[in-house]
Design an enzyme around this catalytic site. Structure first.
Site, mmCIF file in Angstrom:
data_model
loop_
_atom_site.group_PDB
_atom_site.id
_atom_site.type_symbol
_atom_site.label_atom_id
_atom_site.label_comp_id
_atom_site.label_asym_id
_atom_site.label_seq_id
_atom_site.Cartn_x
_atom_site.Cartn_y
_atom_site.Cartn_z
ATOM 1 N N ASN A 202 -26.350 80.395 30.152
ATOM 2 C CA ASN A 202 -26.795 80.120 31.518
ATOM 3 C C ASN A 202 -27.070 78.630 31.602
ATOM 4 O O ASN A 202 -27.978 78.118 30.940
ATOM 5 C CB ASN A 202 -28.064 80.909 31.854
ATOM 6 C CG ASN A 202 -27.828 82.417 31.870
ATOM 7 O OD1 ASN A 202 -26.707 82.878 31.670
ATOM 8 N ND2 ASN A 202 -28.878 83.175 32.104
ATOM 9 N N HIS B 149 -33.466 92.032 32.218
ATOM 10 C CA HIS B 149 -33.631 90.759 32.920
ATOM 11 C C HIS B 149 -35.093 90.705 33.402
ATOM 12 O O HIS B 149 -35.379 90.666 34.588
ATOM 13 C CB HIS B 149 -32.634 90.670 34.076
ATOM 14 C CG HIS B 149 -32.381 89.284 34.592
ATOM 15 N ND1 HIS B 149 -31.135 88.718 34.634
ATOM 16 C CD2 HIS B 149 -33.217 88.343 35.108
ATOM 17 C CE1 HIS B 149 -31.194 87.499 35.157
ATOM 18 N NE2 HIS B 149 -32.458 87.247 35.452
ATOM 19 N N TYR C 193 -27.632 75.221 34.126
ATOM 20 C CA TYR C 193 -27.942 74.743 35.470
ATOM 21 C C TYR C 193 -28.072 73.232 35.586
ATOM 22 O O TYR C 193 -27.757 72.655 36.608
ATOM 23 C CB TYR C 193 -29.280 75.350 35.953
ATOM 24 C CG TYR C 193 -29.166 76.810 36.294
ATOM 25 C CD1 TYR C 193 -28.830 77.221 37.583
ATOM 26 C CD2 TYR C 193 -29.358 77.794 35.331
ATOM 27 C CE1 TYR C 193 -28.708 78.558 37.920
ATOM 28 C CE2 TYR C 193 -29.227 79.139 35.643
ATOM 29 C CZ TYR C 193 -28.904 79.508 36.948
ATOM 30 O OH TYR C 193 -28.766 80.838 37.263
ATOM 31 N N GLU D 56 -24.386 82.407 33.915
ATOM 32 C CA GLU D 56 -25.034 81.939 35.145
ATOM 33 C C GLU D 56 -24.765 80.455 35.303
ATOM 34 O O GLU D 56 -24.845 79.688 34.325
ATOM 35 C CB GLU D 56 -26.560 82.130 35.116
ATOM 36 C CG GLU D 56 -27.010 83.563 35.234
ATOM 37 C CD GLU D 56 -28.542 83.689 35.232
ATOM 38 O OE1 GLU D 56 -29.246 82.719 35.613
ATOM 39 O OE2 GLU D 56 -29.022 84.763 34.839
ATOM 40 N N GLU E 292 -31.933 85.363 28.942
ATOM 41 C CA GLU E 292 -32.834 84.214 28.762
ATOM 42 C C GLU E 292 -34.135 84.565 28.041
ATOM 43 O O GLU E 292 -35.220 84.466 28.616
ATOM 44 C CB GLU E 292 -33.148 83.557 30.116
ATOM 45 C CG GLU E 292 -31.926 82.992 30.809
ATOM 46 C CD GLU E 292 -32.260 82.238 32.096
ATOM 47 O OE1 GLU E 292 -33.449 81.946 32.337
ATOM 48 O OE2 GLU E 292 -31.322 81.946 32.861
ATOM 49 N N ARG F 97 -21.706 90.649 37.309
ATOM 50 C CA ARG F 97 -22.779 90.810 36.318
ATOM 51 C C ARG F 97 -24.040 91.260 37.052
ATOM 52 O O ARG F 97 -24.491 90.584 37.975
ATOM 53 C CB ARG F 97 -23.020 89.479 35.596
ATOM 54 C CG ARG F 97 -24.182 89.552 34.640
ATOM 55 C CD ARG F 97 -24.407 88.260 33.849
ATOM 56 N NE ARG F 97 -25.619 88.420 33.079
ATOM 57 C CZ ARG F 97 -26.660 87.596 33.092
ATOM 58 N NH1 ARG F 97 -26.624 86.473 33.787
ATOM 59 N NH2 ARG F 97 -27.742 87.855 32.382
#
Ligand code: IFM
Length: 457
Positions: A304, A132, A306, A365, A177, A88
């Protein structure tokens, strides 16, 4: 050091994923490419921001980054050598339209053409992201994402990309995002372009939603076979304390960080309680909430993920408009303080599946930064990252077994790179980058990931 659990045994873990699963790694243009003046590229808001004193750690910029723009071929060899099925990357709008409008800059398009062909030639599936966060500075100078004009411009840019690459790109993510870009780039101002104020951030969020729709339409008009998605960042939330204030703050935080962004993607509009809250605080300015019910269908939802966040009640400030704050982590955490919670990934995927029922989901992500580990026998022994990956992949497999239609997993990041306001001090890579020499060295986590992919073949 973090203790590995049995999920780190690659064979058993690999067997839990379907045969066509897209195991990959991700990067983004401004974080890795460098060569900011090459081949007609125009300046972006991140060039301006990073060159403004005090905006990034040590004044770091993406001028050189990982020099990927010049080293793309050897980086693709690296990707293939690691056995990745998919890669990606993001396309830099200012390489394609240096001022954000007008005809395409062919040299910029040629770069991504070579990249896509180079991936396909190596048997790696290209997943491209259109945006992005690197808005052409010329667009920012005319209001950027605060104006509606930028929506149509983004649609034009998407059409140019799809016209050139659409015959070979299987998947395309419109925006990465929107939450971070709207709220951090335009609310708190810690990211480019550094605008502040919650009303501004919400207007930008609204325009990003409409821009996603415009891009999805434009891409489908040019290249109907592309599978179109968007990547939202979603954390696992828990209340910081037992009290009702924290519970209420957490519910609001959840609505503000997840549903305000994911809801419009699925045509659900904005969460009504939060809309009323924002209205009462004077933050709804220049947006028509009815437009949040207009949604271009997506083929897959990128997630995404985390961390876990503990949410407490806090006063409303114009910089952070929801009356909540994220308190310090409890327990295991990454080098930047983010709390590690593999179970949170399973929960986040499960909730998105239950609440929005996307046809497919992909983890676009997932990763962590840690202090630079010791080099043992010539190997960069990032055992903590290996453990993080193994446990999050095990959680992804749990989600699949729960019934979540998960089709891919992308580690963030392929390379150590420019971590926005945190500059080069923060390393997320599976592959170490020596910024003096640009030498790449796969870490132990990359070797482990390769053995997982070998076991999966
Ligand atoms: O580096 C970023 C990336 O650009 C967007 N998602 C989070 C990553 C780590 O902070």
């Amino acid at each position: 050091m973090t203790v590995l659990d049995e999920a780190a045994e690659p064979g058993a873990l690999a067997r839990r994923f379907p045969p066509a699963f897209a195991f990959g790694a991700a990067t983004a243009a401004y974080q890795v490419e460098g060569s900011v003046n090459a081949d007609g590229r125009g300046p972006s808001i991140w060039d301006t921001f990073s060159h403004t004193q005090g905006r990034t750690l040590n004044g770091d910029t993406g001028d050189v980054a990982c020099d990927h723009y010049r080293r793309w071929a050897s980086d693709l060899d690296l990707i293939a050598g690691l056995g990745l099925r998919a890669y990606r990357f993001s396309i830099a709008w200012p390489r394609i339209q240096p001022t954000g409008s007008g005809p395409a800059n062919l040299a910029g398009l040629d770069f991504y053409d070579r990249l896509v062909d180079g991936l396909l030639a190596r048997g790696v599936e290209p997943w491209a992201t259109l945006y992005h966060w690197d808005l052409p500075q010329a667009v920012e100078d005319q209001g950027g994402w605060t104006t509606r004009d930028t929506i149509a411009r983004f649609g034009d840019y998407a059409a140019i990309v799809a016209r050139r690459l659409g015959d070979r790109l299987p998947r395309l993510i419109t925006i990465n995002e929107p939450r971070t870009h709207a709220l951090i780039g335009h609310g708190t101002g810690r990211h480019a372009p550094g605008r502040t104020g919650w009303a501004t951030a919400l207007r930008v969020a609204h325009h990003l939603h409409l821009a996603h729709n415009a891009a999805a339409r434009a891409v489908r008009a040019e290249a109907p076979a592309i599978r179109v998605g968007i990547s939202h960042d979603v954390a696992d939330l828990v209340p910081a304390g037992d009290g009702r204030d924290d519970a209420a703050a957490m519910a609001r935080h959840d609505a503000a960080m997840r549903d305000w962004f994911v809801g419009p993607t699925f045509g659900r509009g904005y969460p009504s309680d939060l809309l009323a809250w924002y209205d009462a605080h004077g933050f709804v300015d220049g947006i028509d909430p009815a437009e949040a019910r207009l949604a271009e269908p997506i083929d897959f939802l990128g997630v995404n993920y985390y961390r876990r966040e503990r949410i407490a009640a806090a006063p409303v400030t114009d910089g952070w408009g929801i009356g909540s704050r994220v308190v310090d982590h409890v327990g295991e955490h990454a080098g930047n303080g983010w709390e590690i919670s593999p179970g949170g990934l399973r929960a986040v995927l499960g909730r998105l599946h239950a609440d929005y029922a996307p046809a497919e989901l992909a983890i676009t992500e997932n990763g962590a930064t840690f202090d630079e580990p010791a080099v043992i026998d010539g190997m960069i022994d990032d055992a903590a990252r290996r453990s993080y990956l193994a446990r999050h992949l095990a959680a992804a497999a749990d989600a699949i077994e729960d019934g979540v239609p998960l089709v891919g997993y992308f580690a963030w990041s392929l390379l150590d790179n420019f971590e926005w306001a945190l500059g080069y001090g923060t390393r997320f890579g599976l592959v170490h980058v020596d910024y003096e020499t640009q030498a790449r060295e796969p870490k132990a986590s990359a070797h482990w990931y390769r053995s997982l992919l070998e076991a999966h073949r």
